[in-house]
Design a protein around this motif. Structure first.
Motif, PDB file in Angstrom:
ATOM      1  N   ILE A   2       0.788  -1.216   0.111  1.00  0.00           N
ATOM      2  CA  ILE A   2       0.149  -0.050   0.105  1.00  0.00           C
ATOM      3  C   ILE A   2       0.740   1.252   0.088  1.00  0.00           C
ATOM      4  N   VAL A   3       0.557   1.926  -0.869  1.00  0.00           N
ATOM      5  CA  VAL A   3       1.693   3.157  -1.092  1.00  0.00           C
ATOM      6  C   VAL A   3       0.930   4.579  -0.323  1.00  0.00           C
ATOM      7  N   LEU A   4       1.405   4.990   0.626  1.00  0.00           N
ATOM      8  CA  LEU A   4       1.147   6.124   1.146  1.00  0.00           C
ATOM      9  C   LEU A   4       2.094   7.315   1.082  1.00  0.00           C
ATOM     10  N   THR A   5       1.603   8.291   0.284  1.00  0.00           N
ATOM     11  CA  THR A   5       2.712   9.288  -0.201  1.00  0.00           C
ATOM     12  C   THR A   5       2.265  10.772  -0.124  1.00  0.00           C
ATOM     13  N   GLY A   6       3.211  11.376  -0.224  1.00  0.00           N
ATOM     14  CA  GLY A   6       2.860  12.991  -0.344  1.00  0.00           C
ATOM     15  C   GLY A   6       3.389  13.184  -1.834  1.00  0.00           C
ATOM     16  N   GLU A   7       3.497  12.369  -2.550  1.00  0.00           N
ATOM     17  CA  GLU A   7       4.173  12.523  -4.070  1.00  0.00           C
ATOM     18  C   GLU A   7       2.979  13.073  -4.662  1.00  0.00           C
ATOM     19  N   ALA A   8       3.239  14.215  -5.235  1.00  0.00           N
ATOM     20  CA  ALA A   8       2.023  14.945  -6.003  1.00  0.00           C
ATOM     21  C   ALA A   8       2.139  14.657  -7.569  1.00  0.00           C
ATOM     22  N   ARG A   9       3.279  14.101  -7.912  1.00  0.00           N
ATOM     23  CA  ARG A   9       3.659  13.934  -9.407  1.00  0.00           C
ATOM     24  C   ARG A   9       2.622  12.480 -10.026  1.00  0.00           C
ATOM     25  N   LEU A  10       1.846  12.891 -10.814  1.00  0.00           N
ATOM     26  CA  LEU A  10       1.049  11.635 -11.138  1.00  0.00           C
ATOM     27  C   LEU A  10       1.797  10.663 -11.926  1.00  0.00           C
ATOM     28  N   ALA A  11       2.877  11.279 -12.576  1.00  0.00           N
ATOM     29  CA  ALA A  11       3.777  10.213 -13.358  1.00  0.00           C
ATOM     30  C   ALA A  11       4.418   9.159 -12.362  1.00  0.00           C
ATOM     31  N   LYS A  12       4.941   9.648 -11.461  1.00  0.00           N
ATOM     32  CA  LYS A  12       5.413   8.727 -10.339  1.00  0.00           C
ATOM     33  C   LYS A  12       4.544   7.622  -9.721  1.00  0.00           C
ATOM     34  N   VAL A  13       3.324   8.276  -9.575  1.00  0.00           N
ATOM     35  CA  VAL A  13       2.358   7.322  -8.806  1.00  0.00           C
ATOM     36  C   VAL A  13       1.892   6.305  -9.990  1.00  0.00           C
ATOM     37  N   LEU A  14       1.957   6.687 -11.195  1.00  0.00           N
ATOM     38  CA  LEU A  14       1.635   5.748 -12.212  1.00  0.00           C
ATOM     39  C   LEU A  14       2.713   4.680 -12.366  1.00  0.00           C
ATOM     40  N   ALA A  15       3.777   5.240 -11.964  1.00  0.00           N
ATOM     41  CA  ALA A  15       4.991   4.400 -12.296  1.00  0.00           C
ATOM     42  C   ALA A  15       5.107   3.323 -11.182  1.00  0.00           C
ATOM     43  N   ALA A  16       4.524   3.764  -9.744  1.00  0.00           N
ATOM     44  CA  ALA A  16       4.400   2.728  -8.663  1.00  0.00           C
ATOM     45  C   ALA A  16       3.480   1.755  -9.107  1.00  0.00           C
ATOM     46  N   ARG A  17       2.436   2.323  -9.586  1.00  0.00           N
ATOM     47  CA  ARG A  17       1.310   1.333 -10.116  1.00  0.00           C
ATOM     48  C   ARG A  17       1.929   0.417 -11.038  1.00  0.00           C
ATOM     49  N   ASP A  18       2.599   0.629 -12.047  1.00  0.00           N
ATOM     50  CA  ASP A  18       3.122  -0.198 -13.077  1.00  0.00           C
ATOM     51  C   ASP A  18       4.415  -1.140 -12.462  1.00  0.00           C
ATOM     52  N   ALA A  19       4.807  -0.540 -11.194  1.00  0.00           N
ATOM     53  CA  ALA A  19       5.841  -1.203 -10.499  1.00  0.00           C
ATOM     54  C   ALA A  19       5.198  -2.602  -9.858  1.00  0.00           C
ATOM     55  N   GLY A  20       3.854  -2.156  -9.526  1.00  0.00           N
ATOM     56  CA  GLY A  20       3.128  -3.600  -8.942  1.00  0.00           C
ATOM     57  C   GLY A  20       2.651  -3.147  -7.291  1.00  0.00           C
ATOM     58  N   MET A  21       2.287  -1.782  -7.129  1.00  0.00           N
ATOM     59  CA  MET A  21       1.673  -1.571  -6.129  1.00  0.00           C
ATOM     60  C   MET A  21       0.108  -2.034  -5.974  1.00  0.00           C
ATOM     61  N   SER A  22      -0.434  -2.239  -4.587  1.00  0.00           N
ATOM     62  CA  SER A  22      -1.270  -2.897  -4.494  1.00  0.00           C
ATOM     63  C   SER A  22      -2.792  -1.725  -4.255  1.00  0.00           C
ATOM     64  N   GLU A  23      -2.236  -1.000  -3.393  1.00  0.00           N
ATOM     65  CA  GLU A  23      -3.526   0.365  -3.282  1.00  0.00           C
ATOM     66  C   GLU A  23      -2.702   1.362  -2.967  1.00  0.00           C
ATOM     67  N   PHE A  24      -3.262   2.506  -3.004  1.00  0.00           N
ATOM     68  CA  PHE A  24      -2.636   3.940  -2.958  1.00  0.00           C
ATOM     69  C   PHE A  24      -3.419   4.722  -2.329  1.00  0.00           C
ATOM     70  N   MET A  25      -2.807   5.660  -1.568  1.00  0.00           N
ATOM     71  CA  MET A  25      -3.293   6.761  -0.907  1.00  0.00           C
ATOM     72  C   MET A  25      -2.603   7.809  -0.611  1.00  0.00           C
ATOM     73  N   ALA A  26      -3.042   9.216  -0.339  1.00  0.00           N
ATOM     74  CA  ALA A  26      -2.398  10.396  -0.496  1.00  0.00           C
ATOM     75  C   ALA A  26      -2.064  10.911   0.949  1.00  0.00           C
ATOM     76  N   LYS A  27      -1.102  11.551   1.073  1.00  0.00           N
ATOM     77  CA  LYS A  27      -0.980  12.167   2.425  1.00  0.00           C
ATOM     78  C   LYS A  27      -1.661  13.447   2.197  1.00  0.00           C
ATOM     79  N   PRO A  28      -2.329  14.436   3.350  1.00  0.00           N
ATOM     80  CA  PRO A  28      -2.416  13.712   4.514  1.00  0.00           C
ATOM     81  C   PRO A  28      -3.659  12.835   4.465  1.00  0.00           C
ATOM     82  N   LEU A  29      -3.206  11.543   5.168  1.00  0.00           N
ATOM     83  CA  LEU A  29      -4.167  10.498   5.438  1.00  0.00           C
ATOM     84  C   LEU A  29      -5.459  10.759   6.256  1.00  0.00           C
ATOM     85  N   THR A  30      -6.407   9.969   6.105  1.00  0.00           N
ATOM     86  CA  THR A  30      -7.407  10.021   7.008  1.00  0.00           C
ATOM     87  C   THR A  30      -7.672   8.746   7.464  1.00  0.00           C
ATOM     88  N   ALA A  31      -8.123   8.155   8.671  1.00  0.00           N
ATOM     89  CA  ALA A  31      -8.128   7.139   9.074  1.00  0.00           C
ATOM     90  C   ALA A  31      -9.192   6.290   8.195  1.00  0.00           C
TER      91      ALA A  31
END
Lengths: 330, 174
Positions: free
Chosen positions: B89-118
């Motif tokens: 599960i990626v929990l990131t403050g990363e704002a660049r979409l390309a990077k998040v898409l790269a993470a998806r293509d590297a095999g992440m399972s789920e994604f959420m952005a910081k600041p998180l909520t419970a």
């Protein structure tokens, strides 16, 4: 509502007190803006209760300061504060009641004028007195002035916040006799401690907001669990207890709504002290009232599991896409 | 599903920020998941993955010395990784979409952005436990199926048909 602006003419020559006054003015303006823009009643009353609470915090701080320097007119000054606090409490009660919304404008108007007159009159009166002391007032840290006034007599001070590990810890005296509830309280206290650590370390919104969000969310999970138990066991004070929960949620939502872009970051510390104080007095006061009642019953509450957060997760799920969906649509 | 059986899992939290790690640990602890291991950088994290039977990874994308995207790719494909199926599960403050898409293509399972909520946090955890994505292997990708859950996409549309691997990522019997 016309915006109230801070100006040097309002300065009382004590930076910590000026900072409080600025914050109060910001809160009044935020409340006025929320009202003018037709922001939801919940958020508005949240800001309002924050304003009232912060006023009380500020008065406590100011009185401690004046006390320390032996200000001769302290008694009269304090009496003026007390009169206002009593009026504010009454106003809050009215706002809580029917037609409460219609009284919000009235309260704001009153508070704005009261504050101006008080700062420019009563507060200015101590400025020359304090200036005559040899202490460098600019050196005073607001954290070093005890925060009283929320009803705390434990002598806790904001300064203690910097003192480290025993700042806010769960102890046996806080046990309500239900292990699952005690466990929830420990979680909340742990999150408040993390919030303190993050705020003190100057962490940005990514971290501070994450902790704050988690704290707010988990508080709601806990309240739901506790209220469910009270209802199942027929606790006679369930209604009033629930009302104090609802009020806190509104207050905190009000505080959090102020932390939007352009937010008052000085508020972080106040949020912290407010939450700590609230939880402490709530556990030791309101929660303790059910201790004896629960003691004779079969209490069917286990420590929280993922099952307990399911309703939180499901809330408002139809409001839109989740992060993954948004991502996938790119 | 009886979720209490997940109480015994081991979670690895990878984030350079100790406050975030502490927060995530507390959120797991709050729901009875007590085995939470923290790593402040990706090298330590990889070491932990070799050493411990990790059942779930929560990680930032901003990581050092190995970047988060590469870290995820290593979990999925490096020969010395004991569990390439571990949910990430990626929990990131990363704002660049390309990077998040790269993470998806590297095999992440789920994604959420910081600041998180419970709410979001537990939502992802529940998704991983209750609606795990099947893993696919194609010539260019190995990881959880990147398509939306339960979307009706014609499988014939694909020229490069993935082999669906039926697994139970958490290794928990249900």
């Amino acid at each position: 509502m016309s915006v109230l602006a801070w100006s040097e003419s309002l300065s009382v020559g004590v930076p910590v007190i000026d900072a409080d006054h600025r914050l109060l003015i910001d809160l009044i303006n935020a409340a006025g803006r929320a009202r003018d823009e037709g922001t939801g009643a919940q958020a508005l009353s949240g800001i309002l209760f924050t304003l009232v609470n912060y006023t009380v915090v500020h008065f406590g701080r100011e009185e401690r300061l004046l006390e320390r320097f032996g200000y001769p007119q302290l008694a009269a000054h304090r009496a003026e504060h007390e009169t206002l606090v009593a009026q504010l409490r009454e106003s809050c009660r009215l706002i809580e009641g029917e037609d409460g919304a219609s009284r919000i404008g009235e309260l704001l108007f009153f508070l704005k004028n009261w504050l101006l007159i008080h700062i420019m009159g009563t507060d200015q009166a101590y400025a020359p007195f304090l200036a005559g002391h040899e202490i460098d007032l600019t050196e005073l840290d607001r954290a070093a002035i005890p925060v009283a006034g929320l009803g705390s007599d434990s002598g806790e001070t904001a300064a203690a916040a910097s003192l480290g590990d025993d700042w806010f810890v769960w102890n046996e005296a806080m046990s309500v006799g239900v292990p699952a509830i005690d466990a929830d309280h420990r979680v909340l206290i742990g999150l408040i401690r993390t919030l303190k650590d993050a705020v003190e370390a100057g962490q940005g919104s990514e971290v501070v907001d994450s902790v704050l969000n988690a704290l707010v969310d988990y508080t709601r999970v806990h309240f739901a669990r506790e209220e469910g138990l009270m209802e199942r066991l027929g606790y006679p004070e369930t209604g009033p207890h629930q009302a104090t929960h609802d009020l806190l949620v509104r207050q905190v939502e009000g505080l959090v709504s102020l932390r939007q872009p352009g937010a008052v970051l000085a508020l972080d510390r106040e949020v912290l002290l407010f939450l700590k104080h609230w939880l402490n007095t709530h556990i030791l006061g309101t929660d303790m009232r059910y201790k004896d009642f629960f003691a004779g019953k079969v209490v069917d509450l286990e420590k929280a599991t993922l099952e307990d957060v399911r309703s939180l997760v499901a809330e408002g799920e139809d409001e839109g896409l989740d992060d993954w969906d948004r991502l996938y649509q790119q | 599903m009886d979720l209490t059986r997940f109480a015994g899992i081991t979670v690895l939290v990878v984030d350079e920020n100790r406050f975030m790690r502490s927060l995530v640990r507390q959120l797991f602890n709050a729901v009875g998941i007590r085995n939470v291991v923290e790593a402040g950088d990706s090298a330590v994290a990889l070491e932990e993955l070799r050493r411990l039977p990790v059942d779930l990874v929560v990680c930032e994308l901003e990581l050092n010395p190995i970047d988060g995207v590469e870290f995820i790719r290593m979990i999925r494909t490096a020969p010395d990784m004991p569990n390439p199926f571990v949910p990430v599960i990626v929990l990131t403050g990363e704002a660049r979409l390309a990077k998040v898409l790269a993470a998806r293509d590297a095999g992440m399972s789920e994604f959420m952005a910081k600041p998180l909520t419970a709410k979001a946090f537990y939502g992802r955890i529940l998704a991983v436990f209750e609606k795990p994505r099947p893993f696919v292997r194609t010539t260019g990708y190995f990881g959880p199926d990147r398509r939306r859950r339960e979307t009706a996409v014609s499988r014939n549309r694909r020229s490069n048909r993935p082999s669906l691997i039926s697994i139970n990522p958490l290794g928990v019997s249900r």
